[in-house]
Design a protein around this motif. Structure first.
Motif, PDB file in Angstrom:
ATOM      1  N   UNK A 474       6.525 -14.259   1.625  1.00 58.01           N
ATOM      2  CA  UNK A 474       7.442 -13.836   0.568  1.00 58.01           C
ATOM      3  C   UNK A 474       8.648 -13.090   1.133  1.00 58.01           C
ATOM      4  N   UNK A 475       9.791 -13.275   0.487  1.00 55.61           N
ATOM      5  CA  UNK A 475      10.995 -12.536   0.872  1.00 55.61           C
ATOM      6  C   UNK A 475      11.199 -11.310   0.007  1.00 55.61           C
ATOM      7  N   UNK A 476      10.523 -11.286  -1.147  1.00 55.58           N
ATOM      8  CA  UNK A 476      10.628 -10.118  -2.030  1.00 55.58           C
ATOM      9  C   UNK A 476       9.465 -10.134  -3.001  1.00 55.58           C
ATOM     10  N   UNK A 477       9.245  -8.991  -3.651  1.00 51.07           N
ATOM     11  CA  UNK A 477       8.248  -8.875  -4.704  1.00 51.07           C
ATOM     12  C   UNK A 477       8.954  -8.539  -6.009  1.00 51.07           C
ATOM     13  N   UNK A 478       8.430  -9.027  -7.132  1.00 55.09           N
ATOM     14  CA  UNK A 478       9.051  -8.689  -8.416  1.00 55.09           C
ATOM     15  C   UNK A 478       9.015  -7.180  -8.662  1.00 55.09           C
ATOM     16  N   UNK A 479      10.025  -6.692  -9.362  1.00 54.49           N
ATOM     17  CA  UNK A 479       9.991  -5.284  -9.763  1.00 54.49           C
ATOM     18  C   UNK A 479       8.978  -5.118 -10.889  1.00 54.49           C
ATOM     19  N   UNK A 480       8.092  -4.178 -10.703  1.00 57.70           N
ATOM     20  CA  UNK A 480       7.051  -3.981 -11.715  1.00 57.70           C
ATOM     21  C   UNK A 480       6.484  -2.584 -11.566  1.00 57.70           C
ATOM     22  N   UNK A 481       5.996  -2.070 -12.690  1.00 54.31           N
ATOM     23  CA  UNK A 481       5.377  -0.745 -12.688  1.00 54.31           C
ATOM     24  C   UNK A 481       3.911  -0.896 -12.289  1.00 54.31           C
ATOM     25  N   UNK A 482       3.695  -1.199 -11.025  1.00 54.99           N
ATOM     26  CA  UNK A 482       2.347  -1.419 -10.506  1.00 54.99           C
ATOM     27  C   UNK A 482       2.305  -1.013  -9.041  1.00 54.99           C
ATOM     28  N   UNK A 483       1.118  -0.903  -8.506  1.00 54.56           N
ATOM     29  CA  UNK A 483       0.949  -0.617  -7.088  1.00 54.56           C
ATOM     30  C   UNK A 483       0.585  -1.919  -6.381  1.00 54.56           C
ATOM     31  N   UNK A 484       1.352  -2.265  -5.353  1.00 59.06           N
ATOM     32  CA  UNK A 484       1.097  -3.472  -4.591  1.00 59.06           C
ATOM     33  C   UNK A 484       0.162  -3.140  -3.432  1.00 59.06           C
ATOM     34  N   UNK A 485      -0.879  -3.960  -3.297  1.00 60.82           N
ATOM     35  CA  UNK A 485      -1.903  -3.698  -2.279  1.00 60.82           C
ATOM     36  C   UNK A 485      -2.174  -4.979  -1.483  1.00 60.82           C
ATOM     37  N   UNK A 486      -2.116  -4.894  -0.176  1.00 61.17           N
ATOM     38  CA  UNK A 486      -2.368  -6.047   0.687  1.00 61.17           C
ATOM     39  C   UNK A 486      -3.866  -6.213   0.936  1.00 61.17           C
ATOM     40  N   UNK A 487      -4.344  -7.454   0.819  1.00 61.19           N
ATOM     41  CA  UNK A 487      -5.732  -7.769   1.171  1.00 61.19           C
ATOM     42  C   UNK A 487      -5.728  -8.351   2.577  1.00 61.19           C
ATOM     43  N   UNK A 488      -6.295  -7.635   3.519  1.00 64.83           N
ATOM     44  CA  UNK A 488      -6.379  -8.157   4.873  1.00 64.83           C
ATOM     45  C   UNK A 488      -7.417  -9.268   4.942  1.00 64.83           C
ATOM     46  N   UNK A 509       7.864  -3.502   4.050  1.00 58.25           N
ATOM     47  CA  UNK A 509       9.277  -3.701   3.718  1.00 58.25           C
ATOM     48  C   UNK A 509       9.438  -4.289   2.322  1.00 58.25           C
ATOM     49  N   UNK A 510       8.441  -5.079   1.894  1.00 55.03           N
ATOM     50  CA  UNK A 510       8.487  -5.660   0.548  1.00 55.03           C
ATOM     51  C   UNK A 510       8.184  -4.632  -0.538  1.00 55.03           C
ATOM     52  N   UNK A 511       7.597  -3.499  -0.146  1.00 55.69           N
ATOM     53  CA  UNK A 511       7.219  -2.487  -1.127  1.00 55.69           C
ATOM     54  C   UNK A 511       5.729  -2.323  -1.300  1.00 55.69           C
ATOM     55  N   UNK A 512       4.934  -2.965  -0.453  1.00 55.42           N
ATOM     56  CA  UNK A 512       3.485  -2.800  -0.507  1.00 55.42           C
ATOM     57  C   UNK A 512       3.127  -1.434   0.071  1.00 55.42           C
ATOM     58  N   UNK A 513       2.368  -0.655  -0.679  1.00 57.25           N
ATOM     59  CA  UNK A 513       2.091   0.724  -0.259  1.00 57.25           C
ATOM     60  C   UNK A 513       0.615   0.982   0.011  1.00 57.25           C
ATOM     61  N   UNK A 514      -0.229  -0.048  -0.127  1.00 58.24           N
ATOM     62  CA  UNK A 514      -1.662   0.153   0.043  1.00 58.24           C
ATOM     63  C   UNK A 514      -2.286  -1.088   0.673  1.00 58.24           C
ATOM     64  N   UNK A 530       0.725   4.712   7.266  1.00 63.44           N
ATOM     65  CA  UNK A 530       1.097   5.454   6.060  1.00 63.44           C
ATOM     66  C   UNK A 530       0.920   4.595   4.804  1.00 63.44           C
ATOM     67  N   UNK A 531      -0.258   3.978   4.707  1.00 63.49           N
ATOM     68  CA  UNK A 531      -0.606   3.186   3.532  1.00 63.49           C
ATOM     69  C   UNK A 531      -1.891   3.751   2.944  1.00 63.49           C
ATOM     70  N   UNK A 532      -1.984   3.758   1.616  1.00 59.40           N
ATOM     71  CA  UNK A 532      -3.239   4.148   0.972  1.00 59.40           C
ATOM     72  C   UNK A 532      -4.292   3.089   1.288  1.00 59.40           C
ATOM     73  N   UNK A 533      -5.527   3.521   1.520  1.00 55.40           N
ATOM     74  CA  UNK A 533      -6.605   2.608   1.890  1.00 55.40           C
ATOM     75  C   UNK A 533      -7.650   2.570   0.788  1.00 55.40           C
ATOM     76  N   UNK A 534      -7.943   1.362   0.310  1.00 59.46           N
ATOM     77  CA  UNK A 534      -8.916   1.177  -0.757  1.00 59.46           C
ATOM     78  C   UNK A 534     -10.043   0.269  -0.263  1.00 59.46           C
ATOM     79  N   UNK A 535     -11.282   0.718  -0.389  1.00 60.53           N
ATOM     80  CA  UNK A 535     -12.415  -0.088   0.045  1.00 60.53           C
ATOM     81  C   UNK A 535     -12.572  -1.328  -0.810  1.00 60.53           C
TER      82      UNK A 535
END
Length: 704
Positions: A474-488, A509-514, A530-535
């Motif tokens: 992806x080159x960008x993420x939609x603007x939204x009132x949500x938290x973006x989280x990457x699944x490794x 850079x896309x805005x993913x914070x977790x 510096x990302x929040x970590x969720x099990x």
């Protein structure tokens, strides 16, 4: 000089234990009680376990107890008491899967060695080092690791590495299989696997006589020298459900190969195959290969090799194949108690007997005493040498010499079976923290970029989980009132981590914070970003103490195991905000082999990290069982396959999930169209019933 690895043999029963020890095992692993991954094996009673410890320790064989299943809060105290008891008896180590039990053991029994079971899904250097830092003495690697993977972990990990060298291969990564649990209620993570992988299935068609999930047995007998060179500490053989004669044969052959530092002969390979195989053996995972030639079955009417088994049994039942060499030194002096010292190379004990009398007729000779000392038949010992000093003109009854020998061997046995000093600390209290919520916020996970639509985001999910490989495109993420989280990726290797870190940098850079942590090895990749970590669900969180462990590791929330009943989720003490999957196709397996490639061919380079979106693996593919149920096959990172349940979990019309104290409830989108994702989200917000086939999962019935 390269040290020889320890040979670890299965002991599913007392007879199998004797077969393993008598044929050269350096250690055995066994189960006692309800908390081991082979609960259908005969296993050991309390008295049998005590006898097994003495039997093994006399002969220099170590004993490992398997406590490697997931445990509920109610089961943890009993499991911990089992661990305390075997610790007092002198067990050499405990194999653990459950994070909560692991946390309790290292805090309450800090001197007891712990081994990370293969059920912990460790397959990278980062995962091995994480467990080492937490106090594990040994890491049992995933069976799917290649020689290259294993060598890298041996170089990078400061503790012992254990490798499976012989026996059954599971299709799914150990600790990640939910197929038996979700289909039949018998959890492999709880030691009750019904082995659905050994049944016929069809790939993109009806099940006939194809067995695309049934792997041949592993045989790495030709690779032992390379393993020793790379620093593998232990070679494990599978087979706690097998006959004692099988254990005797494989142990004898592998022990001989290690002792003589050579590869097996054709005759030895034939014996291994006769003892048990499924259409022969495979070593392809070790070679870094994959494909349909790895698969095989065993006919239901397959007969055991009668003559081979009878010979094996008659040999180990004599109980004299394995004896301990002892050196005796005796001194018989006038006017002093006779003395005998017994040495085994590590221990030396001295016992005394009566004062010898003056000889009336014939004087006692050193040769006579030595001959009597050598009579160790019926014991675990054999006399290697006997040095005797006897003063002239003395007499000592033969019974006194025999008693001296018995006393010396008894003292030596006591020394060899002595329990090392170990601390027992009080059980810690759960942290006084309550992160439960009156109602959970809805989160969503997607499997494709197309599922991320304005309509879905307009529904207001609190968190959106996106696979890291999707974010990379992806080159960008939609603007939204949500938290973006990457699944490794659930499965990866050391060599992939540079790329994964690049993708994580791009995601930020896309805005993913977790990031979602589904494997303990991912922590080393994520630290410092510096990302929040969720099990994630791959961590198999089954009890409150698992939440404590993950909280201490720096996680901010954790997804609970979907094998828990709703009431069990409710009763967990939420020392960490908890999440549960309440909708979607639950993952049954993640496999190293690509099922599409094996079944109908996809001709893709499996060395590529991702699967092209226009490739055959991304088209609708499914696995069909004998009942006609179709299990969707989704491509996974590294050209692997994730098998999904045939029916979606649906709880929207059951408000109970809102009253479990969860902070988050996840809707897991896999095969759904973008429009279906929106419909499901709204249905959960409105509490609507399902349309079409569905399942309630394990929320009500739970698992064995």
């Amino acid at each position: 000089m390269t040290s020889k690895p320890e040979l670890l043999a299965p002991a599913g029963s007392p007879e199998s234990l004797r077969a393993a020890v008598q044929n050269g095992a350096g250690a055995v692993y066994l189960g006692w009680g309800d908390f081991n991954a082979r609960r259908s094996a005969k296993n050991f009673s309390e008295e049998e376990f005590k006898e097994a410890l003495v039997y093994c320790h006399i002969r220099g064989v170590r004993v490992f107890l398997t406590l490697n299943t997931l445990l509920t809060d109610r089961e943890l105290p009993k499991a911990l008491e089992t661990a305390r008891e075997v610790c007092r008896l002198g067990v050499d180590a405990i194999l653990v899967q459950d994070w909560g039990l692991f946390e309790l053991l290292r805090k309450s029994l800090p001197d007891l060695p712990l081994h990370a079971s293969t059920q912990m899904s460790v397959f990278t250097s980062g995962g091995a080092c994480e467990m080492a830092a937490d106090g594990c003495e040994r890491i049992v690697l995933a069976r799917e690791n290649s020689a290259e993977d294993t060598a890298a972990i041996c170089r990078n990990c400061p503790v012992e590495v254990e490798v499976f060298v012989h026996g059954a291969l599971c299709m799914c990564y150990s600790g990640q299989c939910a197929m038996s649990a979700l289909i039949g209620g018998r959890s492999g993570n709880r030691g009750r696997c019904a082995q659905p992988c050994r049944l016929p299935y069809g790939v993109n068609g009806p099940a006939k006589k194809d067995y695309p999930l049934s792997l041949k047995d592993n045989c790495l007998a030709c690779e032992l020298g390379d393993m020793a060179e790379m620093g593998v500490a232990c070679l494990k053989m599978e087979g706690r459900m097998k006959r004692p004669e099988y254990v005797a044969i494989i142990t004898r052959i592998y022990a001989r190969l290690l002792e003589e530092d050579r590869e097996p002969t054709a005759a030895e390979l034939s014996e291994l195959e006769q003892a048990f195989s499924r259409s022969g053996f495979t070593d392809w995972y070790w070679q870094g290969k994959h494909g349909a030639r790895m698969f095989g079955t065993r006919p239901e009417n397959a007969k055991d090799p009668k003559e081979l088994f009878e010979a094996a049994k008659s040999a180990y039942e004599k109980d004299d194949l394995r004896t301990v060499p002892v050196r005796f030194t005796a001194a018989i002096r006038a006017g002093a108690p006779c003395a005998l010292t017994a040495e085994d190379g590590t221990h030396a004990v001295t016992v005394t007997g009566p004062v010898p009398e003056a000889a009336r007729n014939r004087s006692l000779t050193a040769e006579e005493v030595a001959d009597r000392l050598k009579k160790t038949g019926g014991t675990a010992y054999r006399c290697e040498s006997a040095e005797v000093t006897v003063d002239e003109s003395l007499s000592l009854p033969a019974s006194a010499v025999n008693a001296l020998r018995r006393d010396a061997l008894a003292a030596l046995t006591e020394a060899r079976t002595a329990v090392p000093p170990r601390r027992e600390l009080p059980l810690p209290a759960l942290p006084d923290v309550d992160c439960s919520e009156s109602a959970p916020a809805l989160t969503v996970s997607v499997s494709t970029a197309a599922q991320i639509t304005e309509g879905l985001l307009a529904c207001g999910p609190a968190r959106v989980y996106v696979p890291l490989e999707v974010l990379a495109e992806l080159e960008s993420l939609p603007r939204a009132d949500t938290e973006w989280c990457a699944i490794l990726p659930r499965i990866w290797r050391d060599r992939d981590e540079v790329l994964l870190k690049d993708w994580l940098a791009h995601a930020k850079e896309l805005g993913v914070s977790a990031a979602a942590v589904g494997n303990i090895g991912q922590l080393s990749i994520l630290r410092g970003l510096d990302m929040a970590l969720y099990g994630d669900y791959g961590l198999n969180v089954f009890n409150s103490w698992s939440l404590v462990y993950l909280r201490d590791k720096g996680l901010s929330s954790a997804c609970l195991s979907f094998e828990l009943r709703g009431s069990q989720m409710r009763d967990l003490k939420k020392v960490l905000p908890a999440e549960a999957i309440v909708y979607g196709r639950l993952p049954l397996m993640i496999t190293e082999n690509c099922l599409v490639q094996n079944g109908c061919g996809c001709r893709l380079d499996r060395n590529g990290p991702a699967v092209p979106e226009n490739g055959p693996c991304h088209r609708p593919n499914f696995l069909q069982d004998r009942t006609g149920a179709a299990f969707p096959l989704l491509p996974a990172y590294g050209h692997r396959t994730e098998v999904q349940n045939s029916r979606v979990l649906w709880l929207a019309d059951r408000p109970d999930w809102k009253r479990l104290g969860l902070a988050y409830a996840r809707l897991r989108f896999t095969t759904e169209s973008p429009e279906e994702c929106v419909r499901v989200m709204r249905a959960y917000q409105e509490g609507r019933p399902a349309e079409g086939e569905f399942t309630r999962g394990l929320y009500e019935r739970g698992v064995e």
